[in-house]
Design a protein around this motif. Structure first.
Motif, PDB file in Angstrom:
ATOM      1  N   LEU A 266       4.330  -7.757 -10.943  1.00  0.00           N
ATOM      2  CA  LEU A 266       3.280  -7.436  -9.983  1.00  0.00           C
ATOM      3  C   LEU A 266       3.264  -6.022  -9.616  1.00  0.00           C
ATOM      4  CD1 LEU A 266       3.817 -10.459  -7.587  1.00  0.00           C
ATOM      5  CD2 LEU A 266       1.706 -10.276  -9.139  1.00  0.00           C
ATOM      6  N   ARG A 267       2.033  -5.580  -9.068  1.00  0.00           N
ATOM      7  CA  ARG A 267       2.309  -4.167  -8.419  1.00  0.00           C
ATOM      8  C   ARG A 267       2.915  -4.525  -7.348  1.00  0.00           C
ATOM      9  NH1 ARG A 267      -4.246  -3.204  -9.113  1.00  0.00           N
ATOM     10  NH2 ARG A 267      -4.525  -5.140  -8.964  1.00  0.00           N
ATOM     11  N   PRO A 268       3.178  -3.370  -6.591  1.00  0.00           N
ATOM     12  CA  PRO A 268       3.665  -3.230  -5.173  1.00  0.00           C
ATOM     13  C   PRO A 268       2.573  -4.018  -4.454  1.00  0.00           C
ATOM     14  CG  PRO A 268       3.795  -1.073  -6.008  1.00  0.00           C
ATOM     15  CD  PRO A 268       3.197  -1.706  -6.895  1.00  0.00           C
ATOM     16  N   ILE A 269       3.119  -4.875  -3.618  1.00  0.00           N
ATOM     17  CA  ILE A 269       2.085  -5.625  -2.772  1.00  0.00           C
ATOM     18  C   ILE A 269       2.545  -5.397  -1.212  1.00  0.00           C
ATOM     19  CG2 ILE A 269       1.264  -7.999  -2.092  1.00  0.00           C
ATOM     20  CD1 ILE A 269       1.418  -8.769  -4.783  1.00  0.00           C
ATOM     21  N   ARG A 270       1.489  -5.194  -0.594  1.00  0.00           N
ATOM     22  CA  ARG A 270       1.619  -4.960   0.816  1.00  0.00           C
ATOM     23  C   ARG A 270       0.734  -5.861   1.712  1.00  0.00           C
ATOM     24  NH1 ARG A 270       0.824  -1.487   5.341  1.00  0.00           N
ATOM     25  NH2 ARG A 270      -1.270  -0.993   4.710  1.00  0.00           N
ATOM     26  N   ILE A 271       1.379  -6.577   2.787  1.00  0.00           N
ATOM     27  CA  ILE A 271       0.371  -7.498   3.532  1.00  0.00           C
ATOM     28  C   ILE A 271       0.716  -7.108   5.028  1.00  0.00           C
ATOM     29  CG2 ILE A 271       0.139  -9.778   4.092  1.00  0.00           C
ATOM     30  CD1 ILE A 271       0.972 -10.708   1.283  1.00  0.00           C
ATOM     31  N   GLU A 272      -0.527  -7.047   5.555  1.00  0.00           N
ATOM     32  CA  GLU A 272      -0.342  -6.752   7.030  1.00  0.00           C
ATOM     33  C   GLU A 272      -1.129  -7.915   7.743  1.00  0.00           C
ATOM     34  OE1 GLU A 272      -0.564  -3.093  10.065  1.00  0.00           O
ATOM     35  OE2 GLU A 272      -0.563  -2.681   7.937  1.00  0.00           O
TER      36      GLU A 272
END
Lengths: 334, 255
Positions: free
Chosen positions: B34-40
């Protein structure tokens, strides 16, 4: 165009008893209309239903009726595909087809249907768009596929896909006539059949109380949890897919559904082979016969002499045979 | 897939790594990475729930309003909530400016995303109301609909709306004959297939499934399995992001 997708609030009433009967029958592997779970309704295809269109087909799938017409014109290609013709798929759910259809611009269901069919035809290059170029980057054929749903008794996807494919198979390209600005289309004479690489059909499965049914009727669609549309090409590949409708499919159900679809696609493909392919062959024969006759009866082309060329005032429109503008070779003045 | 006028870049390079020949993608990822995943979660003040999700350069903001009174009244349903859903791309999110008016693509995607959410939201708990889900693609680099649905389910959870499960999505592609997870825009432009999938991971249910392109039966089976693996990874990150928000709330109220 509506800015949002909203849970449909108008749903035709489905008597509880009917739903119950349907579910009980399904548990025994039978459907309300007596079909087996993987049985497709009676298919009828009438190719060339609208003579004025370049290609057309009327498809009856049980009581579902869809009419597809193909029209063409000559336009500039998209800048990113200068060496390809243009394919446009449009669907109209005309209000005479169902009590749930309203007049107005296509709603999300019609847009979805058109886009799924468009992708299934486009991605596998069902229509040989590269052979629809008159002048690269300048003039190409544009092929409009217009889907008209006339009577909605479920499974509009498969009926529309079958109708689109049938109409494209029997589409003849009119004569492009070179003018000063570009080309105009002479629709009184056809030059060639629309070049086709692949035949594509779709198989829709509905899930009702854990069972997978092929070719759902309108009633079945009302009860169904969800549907999966699988487009299959004549070489047995998956050419597109769309889960449509609320509800979900178990991971394993998806795999089963796709296997069933790949298998059942033959029913639709065979119908195309049986009815539409011979019709295409007949049209093709007529075209080559016309061409031959024209060559025989037409006076021998005037041999242009260099000194006469400039003096010649009566300009004959240059008729281009075939979509790919081929320079007539030879016939050099002696 | 549309094919652009520009020359096709090298999308897959073969490299020797630890004595093995491995396929390396244009952005340096391995096929199943996966690509780097960022969740907020909880990023907007006014919305009842919100989330920001990034898959690499793809960035999607989702907000939920509701359950609230359904207007106009006649759209309300007596036995459940209706879901109103909009997937929209910001005009500046793409290479060429995208018209702010809804396109046919956005109409279709709003529909398939709504249908995916319908089966996880416990709509029967909120009769006569409307739950509004708005997704804005702020930057598009492939996989926007799957990032949008990942964000939408988090925003619903953040709004405290009862759900059967979260929804996580990812797109699998076929690039130069190789199946790749979490396809990006350059790959998508030249891909033989692009298959967005969204699932309710702990229920193992498929909620959204589309295929643009051509796959053989075997390839499809492998692609779906690859998507499921990616979805389970994203699901972990989703739960972490939700927990993190509540840990913050807890420490701020007790500490």
């Amino acid at each position: 165009m509506i800015a949002m997708s909203i849970t449909p609030s108008f749903q035709p009433v489905m008597p509880k008893l009917k739903r119950y009967t349907m579910e009980t029958l399904l548990a025994r592997g039978v459907r309300l209309d007596g079909r087996r779970l993987d049985e497709i309704r009676n298919i009828e295809i009438v190719p060339g239903y609208v003579e004025k269109a370049e290609g057309s087909a009327l498809v009856r799938l049980g009581h579902t009726v869809v009419l597809v017409g193909v029209k063409t014109d000559i336009v500039a290609p998209f800048p990113d595909t200068p060496n390809e013709g243009v394919l446009v798929v449009h669907a109209e759910f005309v209000p005479l087809a169902s009590p749930t259809f309203e007049p107005g611009p296509p709603d999300e269901n019609a847009i979805e249907l058109a886009r799924v069919i468009d992708r299934s035809l486009r991605e596998i290059r069902a229509v040989a768009l590269d052979k629809l170029v008159l002048e690269p980057g300048k003039h190409v054929w544009r092929v409009f596929v217009d889907i008209y749903v006339l009577n909605h008794d479920g499974n509009l996807f498969d009926a529309s896909m079958l109708g689109s494919m049938a109409a494209l198979l029997v589409t003849r390209l009119p004569t492009p006539v070179k003018t000063e600005e570009g080309y105009r289309v002479d629709r009184t004479k056809y030059t060639m059949m629309l070049p086709i690489n692949h035949k594509v059909v779709s198989v829709t499965l509905a899930k009702i109380s854990g069972k997978l049914l092929v070719d759902p009727t309108y009633e079945e669609e009302q009860v169904a949890d969800t549907r999966l549309v699988v487009a299959v090409s004549d070489d047995g590949r998956i050419a597109g897919m769309q889960k449509t409708g609320m509800g979900s499919l178990d991971y394993k159900e998806v795999l089963t559904a796709v296997s069933i679809a790949l298998n059942k696609a033959k029913t639709y493909l065979n119908k195309l082979e049986e009815v539409v392919v011979p019709y295409r062959a007949k049209l093709e024969e007529e075209l080559s016969k016309q061409k031959k006759e024209a060559e025989e009866t037409a006076p021998p082309p005037p041999v242009p002499r260099r000194e006469h060329l400039e003096a010649e005032t009566i300009e004959q429109p240059e008729v281009v045979e075939g979509a790919v503008a081929e320079e007539e070779e030879g016939k050099e003045p002696e | 897939m549309g094919g652009t006028g520009a020359e096709k870049p090298t999308l897959i390079r073969w490299e020797e790594r630890g004595g093995e020949r491995v396929a390396v993608r244009i952005d340096g990822r391995l096929p199943e990475q996966l690509r780097p995943i960022r969740i907020e979660v909880g990023v907007l003040g006014n919305a009842d729930g919100s989330a920001l999700v990034e898959y690499g350069a793809t960035r999607v903001l989702a907000a939920v309003y509701g359950p609230r009174e359904a207007v106009p009244r006649h759209v309300a349903l007596p036995d459940r909530a209706i879901i109103r859903c909009r997937y929209h791309m910001a005009p500046f999110s793409t290479e060429e400016r995208k018209t702010p008016a809804p396109t046919r693509r956005e109409v279709e995607l709003s529909k398939v995303i709504r249908e995916a959410l319908e089966s996880v939201v416990l709509t029967e708990m909120y009769p006569r109301t409307s739950i509004d889900v708005y997704m804005e693609v702020l930057q598009s680099d492939g996989g926007t609909r799957t990032a949008a649905i990942t964000a939408a389910s988090l925003a619903l959870a953040d709004a405290g709306i009862a759900m059967r499960d979260l929804v996580a999505g990812v797109a699998v592609g076929k690039v130069d004959g190789i199946l790749v997870l979490d396809i990006n825009e350059v790959e998508d432009n030249y891909a033989e297939a692009d298959m967005p999938v969204a699932m309710a991971p702990s229920l193992d249910k498929v909620l959204l499934l589309q295929l643009n392109g051509v796959l053989t039966h075997d390839e499809f089976i492998k692609a779906l399995e690859l998507a499921r693996r990616g979805i389970l990874e994203i699901y972990k990150l989703q739960k972490e992001a939700l927990r993190k928000k509540y840990v913050e709330v807890e420490t701020s109220t007790t500490g």
